[in-house]
Motif scaffolding. Structure first.
Motif, PDB file in Angstrom:
ATOM      1  N   PRO A 147       0.792  -1.236   0.000  1.00 46.91           N
ATOM      2  CA  PRO A 147       0.000   0.000   0.000  1.00 46.91           C
ATOM      3  C   PRO A 147       0.826   1.289   0.000  1.00 46.91           C
ATOM      4  N   LEU A 148       2.149   1.197   0.135  1.00 48.76           N
ATOM      5  CA  LEU A 148       2.963   2.408   0.273  1.00 48.76           C
ATOM      6  C   LEU A 148       3.767   2.683  -0.992  1.00 48.76           C
ATOM      7  N   GLN A 149       3.867   3.934  -1.354  1.00 48.14           N
ATOM      8  CA  GLN A 149       4.663   4.340  -2.504  1.00 48.14           C
ATOM      9  C   GLN A 149       5.810   5.220  -2.013  1.00 48.14           C
ATOM     10  N   ILE A 150       7.038   4.724  -2.174  1.00 50.53           N
ATOM     11  CA  ILE A 150       8.221   5.464  -1.741  1.00 50.53           C
ATOM     12  C   ILE A 150       9.076   5.701  -2.980  1.00 50.53           C
ATOM     13  N   PRO A 151       9.010   6.893  -3.580  1.00 52.18           N
ATOM     14  CA  PRO A 151       9.628   7.147  -4.891  1.00 52.18           C
ATOM     15  C   PRO A 151      11.118   6.882  -4.940  1.00 52.18           C
ATOM     16  N   GLU A 152      11.828   7.079  -3.816  1.00 53.98           N
ATOM     17  CA  GLU A 152      13.286   6.956  -3.858  1.00 53.98           C
ATOM     18  C   GLU A 152      13.776   5.515  -3.989  1.00 53.98           C
ATOM     19  N   GLY A 153      12.921   4.529  -3.721  1.00 51.28           N
ATOM     20  CA  GLY A 153      13.359   3.143  -3.757  1.00 51.28           C
ATOM     21  C   GLY A 153      12.567   2.328  -4.763  1.00 51.28           C
TER      22      GLY A 153
END
Length: 497
Positions: A14-20
């Motif tokens: 459910p999480l979006q972490i653009p850097e990874g």
């Protein structure tokens, strides 16, 4: 540095972490693209870390590939260990009681996202638990009987993160690794490896002063390290680094030894390594080692309460008594009379079953040869404190006085002093050592071999200047490269003087 977030199923994450990059656990384990990646920080966010589960194998193979998994396998084992949970609960007891005191119920659950909690009042407790159990998403369960106790701690499944917590989780994840991005953006550099320098800003006699620590940091950065100064509070963070350089006085019964042991177990390159600490910090061991290898030392006797009456006959008076783990002239006593000898024995036997007695060899100064990986780096003369028999004198006022020091070029030092120091150091290992010696009428005696030898700005670096610090950092870098099976081109330019 590349960041991978490994999950069971990216579609359900459910999480979006653009850097990874989000990658499935099965793909990470089976696709050769990931096995060949270098310089990877991996966040294992699988639902379970159960033994031989897919989450367990993600961390296990990440360690084998030279990636840096969070959690690593040692942390996974700790999370499952009830004894480790109880140990942490004891260690953090005061903080737990203070933080949870206002809670009226008998149970409490704390969600920890990259070391943080939504409620600011639980921030310090969350960070301390995160330091001990380094997993990205944790949930700690506390129960209260007579007082609050940590019952269990384990990973949080993505589906168990409340929807209104998710923006906070993303924010803390980005904060966690962006601190390094901002560092290198400012430096205009990219890290090859991460180095931790363990130091204690409150230590009375540290092995390196602040200027020397700054020079170590500058030298490490010049060869391509990301450097972070850490303290005893950062024990749980060791897995973040590739190397550990200890610049705090070491002892076996001390956190420095625990740091060294854990770092070595995590696969870090460590100076001082745990074997060197164990061997050097105990003078009973050193006395036996030097005698068996026929290296000249002052007449020495290992003393117990049963044979203490033979000291005057075998060693003579005056004599020197030493606690096995003495350092910086502390725990070392000179007895001039039989009465002083008995008083010193009484005090020292209260802390150790064995002592060292040595003949007193008066000299104007002691030699110190600094040795790294079997090669001499520097030679110093440490003169005795004024009107005193030791380099350091502890006055009744509490002040400490030290004799002056003089550093020589290697070629100007007496050859017997350097060769004897090398023989003694090679019996210990291939680490960083300072060998103390005395020279009387042309004969050289080894006093002791120190791990963690002093490097203070303006003293030990008087001849090599900044190159001394760079030599040590290049050695650590080379060991890391060898361990990881990689090769890098390193700038060997000296730091500005």
């Amino acid at each position: 540095m590349k960041y991978l977030f490994v999950v069971n199923n990216p579609r359900n994450w459910p999480l979006q972490i653009p850097e990874g990059e989000i990658v499935s656990a099965k793909l990470y384990l089976s696709d050769s693209r990931y096995s060949n990646l270098k310089n990877v920080r991996l966040f294992n966010l699988c639902r379970s870390y159960r033994y031989q589960s897919i989450g367990y194998y993600v961390s296990l193979l990440a360690m084998a590939r030279g990636h840096k998994p969070m959690p690593n396998v040692l942390t996974i084992q700790d999370l499952k260990s009830s004894s480790m949970v109880r140990y942490v609960s004891d260690e953090l007891d005061a903080m737990i009681q203070k933080n949870l005191k206002p809670i009226q119920s008998s149970r409490f659950t704390l969600s920890i996202y990259f070391g943080r909690n939504l409620a600011k009042r639980y921030d310090k407790l969350s960070q301390q638990l995160f330091m001990q159990f380094q997993a990205p998403l944790l949930r700690a369960h506390f129960v209260k009987s007579e007082k609050w106790n940590l019952q269990s701690i384990g990973p949080i499944a993505a589906s168990d993160i409340p929807e209104d917590h998710r923006p906070f989780v993303v924010e803390k994840a980005r904060e966690y690794f962006n601190r390094r991005h901002s560092y290198f953006a400012k430096k205009g550099n990219s890290s090859r490896f991460d180095l931790a320098i363990l130091a204690n800003p409150e230590e009375q006699f540290p092995p390196s002063d602040e200027r020397a620590l700054q020079k170590f940091t500058k030298a490490a950065e010049s060869v391509g390290f990301y450097v972070e100064r850490i303290t005893w509070k950062d024990y749980g963070r060791l897995a973040e680094f590739d190397g550990l350089f200890i610049r705090e006085t070491t002892n076996v019964n001390h956190h420095t030894y625990r740091f060294s042991r854990k770092a070595a177990a995590e696969g870090l390159v460590v100076i001082d390594d745990p074997e060197s600490i164990l061997r050097c910090t105990n003078k009973v061991y050193l006395a036996e080692l030097l005698e068996r290898n026929k290296i000249a030392a002052p007449k020495t006797m290992i003393v117990s309460e049963e044979n203490a009456e033979r000291i005057q006959q075998e060693i003579g008076m005056p004599c020197i008594l030493k606690q096995p783990d003495s350092s910086f002239s502390q725990g070392v006593v000179k007895a001039d009379t039989a009465e002083e000898l008995q008083e010193a024995l009484r005090k020292l036997f209260s802390t150790s079953d064995l002592l060292i007695a040595q003949e007193f060899i008066p000299t104007e100064f002691d030699w110190r040869v600094g040795i790294l990986n079997g090669k001499p780096l520097y030679v110093c003369k440490y003169f005795m404190a004024r009107k005193h028999w030791q380099i350091y004198e502890q006055a009744k006022s509490g002040r400490t006085y030290a004799g002056r020091a003089e550093t020589l070029k290697l070629e100007d030092a007496p050859d017997p002093v350097v060769t004897t120091a090398l023989k003694a150091a090679n019996l210990i290992g291939d680490g960083f050592y300072g060998v103390d010696l005395k020279q009387v009428n042309g004969k050289v005696y080894v006093i002791e071999v120190n791990d963690n030898p002093s490097i203070d700005a303006g003293i030990e670096d008087e001849i090599l200047k900044d190159e001394l610090y760079t030599c040590i950092m290049r050695e650590i870098l080379g060991r890391i490269e060898k361990k990881k099976g990689v090769s890098t081109q390193v700038s060997t330019a000296k730091s500005d003087k």
